[in-house]
Scaffold this active site. Structure first.
Site, short mmCIF file in Angstrom:
data_model
loop_
_atom_site.label_atom_id
_atom_site.label_comp_id
_atom_site.label_asym_id
_atom_site.label_seq_id
_atom_site.Cartn_x
_atom_site.Cartn_y
_atom_site.Cartn_z
N GLY A 1 51.67 33.25 37.00
CA GLY A 1 52.69 33.35 35.95
C GLY A 1 54.06 33.70 36.48
O GLY A 1 54.96 34.05 35.71
N TRP B 1 44.00 29.33 28.64
CA TRP B 1 45.07 29.46 27.63
C TRP B 1 45.45 30.90 27.33
O TRP B 1 46.39 31.16 26.60
CB TRP B 1 44.64 28.78 26.32
CG TRP B 1 44.49 27.29 26.41
CD1 TRP B 1 44.59 26.50 27.52
CD2 TRP B 1 44.19 26.40 25.33
NE1 TRP B 1 44.39 25.18 27.20
CE2 TRP B 1 44.13 25.09 25.85
CE3 TRP B 1 43.98 26.59 23.96
CZ2 TRP B 1 43.87 23.98 25.06
CZ3 TRP B 1 43.72 25.48 23.17
CH2 TRP B 1 43.66 24.19 23.72
N GLY C 1 47.23 28.23 34.30
CA GLY C 1 47.64 29.06 33.16
C GLY C 1 48.71 28.35 32.35
O GLY C 1 48.43 27.44 31.56
N GLY C 2 49.95 28.74 32.58
CA GLY C 2 51.07 28.25 31.77
C GLY C 2 51.10 26.74 31.56
O GLY C 2 51.30 26.26 30.43
N GLU D 1 44.19 39.48 35.09
CA GLU D 1 44.67 40.22 33.91
C GLU D 1 43.57 41.11 33.33
O GLU D 1 43.84 42.18 32.79
CB GLU D 1 45.21 39.24 32.85
CG GLU D 1 46.56 38.68 33.29
CD GLU D 1 46.82 37.25 32.87
OE1 GLU D 1 46.19 36.76 31.92
OE2 GLU D 1 47.68 36.60 33.52
C1 PEP Z 1 46.13 32.07 35.65
O1 PEP Z 1 46.45 32.90 34.82
O2 PEP Z 1 44.94 31.95 35.98
C2 PEP Z 1 47.18 31.25 36.22
C3 PEP Z 1 46.93 30.60 37.32
O3 PEP Z 1 48.37 31.25 35.55
P1 PEP Z 1 49.68 30.38 35.94
O4 PEP Z 1 49.21 28.98 36.21
O5 PEP Z 1 50.55 30.46 34.72
O6 PEP Z 1 50.26 31.02 37.13
#
Ligand code: PEP
Length: 249
Positions: free
Chosen positions: A172, A10, A233-234, A96
């Site tokens: 992302g 998250w 992620g998202g 990140e």
């Molecule tokens: C992540 O941050 O681990 C990720 C996979 O993000 P997203 O699914 O948003 O690309």
């Protein structure tokens, strides 16, 4: 035997009340699945999430931790603090953390060791940048990240390690590695581990794919034999999307 895992990261999203709403909805809608399902809310909401999910099959996990046991590390969280609130799994090395917070391979290796020494399970993230992929250097980068972050580990602790291959250019961005690209890299990762350790460790480690996994592409990515699930992620911030991804596995 490696397990299938769908984990939602998250990041810095959701207040405590929003956390309660989302986990309650996820628990209510969770389908029957042989996959392990995990969510990683931000630190301050971990205790609440654990409480809201009591009795549910969804595991609450942490996004990060410090390698020191305790001490003068303002703003940081230790392994014991996580264990003390019932957390058993921690994500380490998310891109990140590497790019925004300057976590080097050396720091990450210390974190992995600290977590495993406390018997936490580690989801270790790694993956190449776009320039590496374009220049064809992606296999070297991934191999170096594995070597620097994990190859100092004793064979016996590998049962507590999960890998998350996350090409940075797909995180992302809405851009996903193709299922073939994911499979190709996951095969390479297993071969690299097998060369360093043995076939058994390579075959038994779960390797998740992360990078813009959504309800409309999850099934195809998860259908690949060396993709054991996803770090999401998202799409993990929306109950229906996350549930659809769980169903896809
Ligand atoms: C992540 O941050 O681990 C990720 C996979 O993000 P997203 O699914 O948003 O690309």
């Amino acid at each position: 035997m490696r397990s299938k895992i769908v984990a939602g990261n998250w990041k810095m999203n959701k207040t405590l009340s929003e956390t309660e709403v989302l986990v309650t909805e996820l628990a209510a809608k969770l389908p029957d699945t042989d996959a392990e399902v995990m969510v990683a809310p931000t630190y301050v909401n971990l205790v609440g999430a654990v409480r809201y999910l009591e009795g549910s099959a969804i595991e609450v996990i942490a996004q990060n931790m410090h390698f020191a046991e305790s001490g003068a590390y303002t703003g940081e969280i230790s392994a014991d603090m996580l264990l003390g609130i019932g957390i058993e799994t921690v994500i380490i090395g998310h891109s990140e953390r590497r790019s925004i917070f300057g976590e080097t391979d050396e720091i990450l290796a210390k974190k992995v060791i600290a977590a495993l020494e406390k018997n936490l399970r580690v989801i270790f993230c790694f993956g190449e940048e776009l320039e590496d992929r374009k220049s064809g250097n992606h296999f070297n980068i991934v191999s170096d990240q594995l070597k620097d972050g994990l190859f100092n580990l004793k064979p016996e602790v590998w049962s507590k390690v999960v890998l998350a291959y996350e090409p940075v250019w797909a995180i992302g961005t809405g851009e996903t590695a193709s299922p073939e690209q994911a499979q190709e890299m996951h095969t390479f990762i297993r071969r690299t581990i097998s060369n360093e350790y043995d076939d058994s460790i390579a075959e038994n480690v779960s390797i998740l794919y992360g990078g813009s996994v959504k309800p409309n592409n999850a099934q195809e990515i998860f259908s690949k034999p060396d993709v054991d699930g996803g770090l999401i992620g998202g799409a993990s911030l929306n109950a229906d999307d996350f549930i659809a991804i769980i169903k896809a596995i």
